[in-house]
Scaffold this active site. Sequence first.
Site, PDB file in Angstrom:
ATOM      1  N   THR A 223      53.848  65.300  43.443  1.00 36.04           N
ATOM      2  CA  THR A 223      54.586  64.411  43.151  1.00 36.04           C
ATOM      3  C   THR A 223      53.292  63.520  42.443  1.00 36.04           C
ATOM      4  O   THR A 223      52.324  63.905  42.538  1.00 36.04           O
ATOM      5  CB  THR A 223      54.996  63.849  44.466  1.00 36.04           C
TER       6      THR A 223
ATOM      7  N   SER B 299      64.758  59.942  49.611  1.00 33.98           N
ATOM      8  CA  SER B 299      63.686  60.552  48.935  1.00 33.98           C
ATOM      9  C   SER B 299      62.391  59.823  49.872  1.00 33.98           C
ATOM     10  O   SER B 299      62.881  58.861  50.792  1.00 33.98           O
ATOM     11  CB  SER B 299      63.422  59.980  47.684  1.00 33.98           C
TER      12      SER B 299
ATOM     13  N   GLY C 271      53.135  62.710  47.802  1.00 29.62           N
ATOM     14  CA  GLY C 271      52.755  63.091  49.117  1.00 29.62           C
ATOM     15  C   GLY C 271      54.050  63.437  50.448  1.00 29.62           C
ATOM     16  O   GLY C 271      54.149  63.738  50.899  1.00 29.62           O
TER      17      GLY C 271
END
Length: 572
Positions: free
Chosen positions: A384, A455, A476
């Site tokens: 990400t 998320s 992460g």
Amino acid sequence: MKKILLSSTIVFISIAVTYSQTSFVGAGKAVNPFHYEIVKTKTFSKASVASAHPLASMVGAEIMKQGGNAFDAAIAVQLTLAVVYPSAGNIGGGGFLVARKTNGQTIAIDYREEAPGKASRDMYLDKNGNAITNLSLNGHLASGVPGTVAGLFETYKYAKLPFKQLIQPAIDIAEFGFVITESQAHGFNVTKESFIKNSTQTPAFVQHNKWKAGDTLIQKDLAETLKRIRDNGQKGFYEGKTAQLIVDEMQRGNGIISLNDLKNYKAKTRTALQFNYKDYKIIGMPPPSSGGVIIWQMMKMIEDKPIASYGCNSTKAVQLMVETERRAYADRAEHLGDPDFYKVPLKEITSSTYIKKRMIDYDSTQATPSKNITAGNVKEHDETTHLSVMDKEGNMVSVTTTLNGGYGCRTVVGGAGFLLNNEMDDFSVKPGVPNMYGAIGREANAIQPGKRMLSSMTPTLVLKNNKPYIVCGTPGGTTIPTSVYQTLVNMLEFNMSPADAINSPKFHHQWLPDVVRVEKDFNPTVRKELSAMGYNIVETNSWCRLEVIKLHTNKQQEIAADKRGDDSVAGF
Ligand code: DON
């Protein structure tokens, strides 16, 4: 060829190329995609950017030099990352932005992907009800409806410069190329087979020979897609040719994203979470990210403990923080999901009485076992990306954006040149079945058409005495909130500089599986002492890459990019 000069605070990596190209990006032509350096930490007086790639940070700084504010820079940095950092930078994924304008207004933009209209709760289960996780991870069916481009235009409401000025650097770098770093060459080489397997047309990242540092990556199709966005705005992605290319790609694979899904996608402005911690105010992302809630709970669980006297990464501090992590992640699994589809008990789980109660059974001498363990694996090499920006007025922008896994579902939209996400795996594909980060979930995060998957992304801001103080965030997966938490505690309690706070070894507990993950350089004595207290310690490769800005009272902006990747700062 690589030249690495090490000093205590700065690492320079310059990539020498065999032919000379002049700088062409930006009105000042200040960014040279064929020769750039990685700068880990610096102090600037007017504007700072930290991101996962030097070129993206440099473009952000250049945009602010041209008169743009932190929002302009955040847009330009994300677009550049979509070109120079394809493992996570994207226009085919989604993200979250948390910002505070200098007038005190806080902004939270949710541009998380959503489940396509044809998605259904059991779409990743076989006829016996078993999860077929490969389907939510690789190929067309793994992709949610992308949110990034809508998010950029939602952000643009707060920007100053013409949009075409913000996107042009990305177009130029896609069209004429840039030299890749060693870690990028490695990434393309090890993902080659997966790109071929999951794409119906050969992507730019696949070449016959092995990639090496200093090679040039040119992305013509991506440049054309970016031009359509430049010329037609949001519709240049969600309608017309780009939308048709996405749907054509879906039809060549087993995908279900439709023209209507794309046309109806909207970024949502939400109310940022805010809570006080001692003299500080912490501002975070609300659901469908779990990040802000987890940070809120964990920070409040330690607020009444004299943690500053324990010392950074001491056995006492780590043991306490692991227990707060365990408790917060147990709530994540049960209570958090898309608030537009599930009633998230936000007030209750962030109330002081509730948070106090959660720590009633805390025992400072031993581990509290997580009950009903379903083991899940936390995989490496997932990507990400986070960017932190501050401008001279004190506007603060914190953005985390992702394709989920490295290079998403590895499907490149044929003719459009960008990767699609594999964010559908962030849903709970079946109650209690861990996703790629070992996270489990239930009803709150079950798949429904149009719903956004839960998320962990945690773009975060801190105010001190109500004034801008820290901009922070990291990639992460499920380790994101714990890395942000430890970085904040390092700075707010242990008085560490941004670079030291970022680079100190991290640990992670997420309730299930009941293990404490530690980085390789984690103190071995502390490890032994924690094991003796009943903790199961597992050493793994590093997982975070933090970008932090701290504003000093003399208005100097101290900025640091994580030592763990090619991350780099820029500013002036
Ligand atoms: O939204 C999430 O929580 C994940 N899709 C983020 C994935 C991630 O951070 C991968 N990076 N290392």
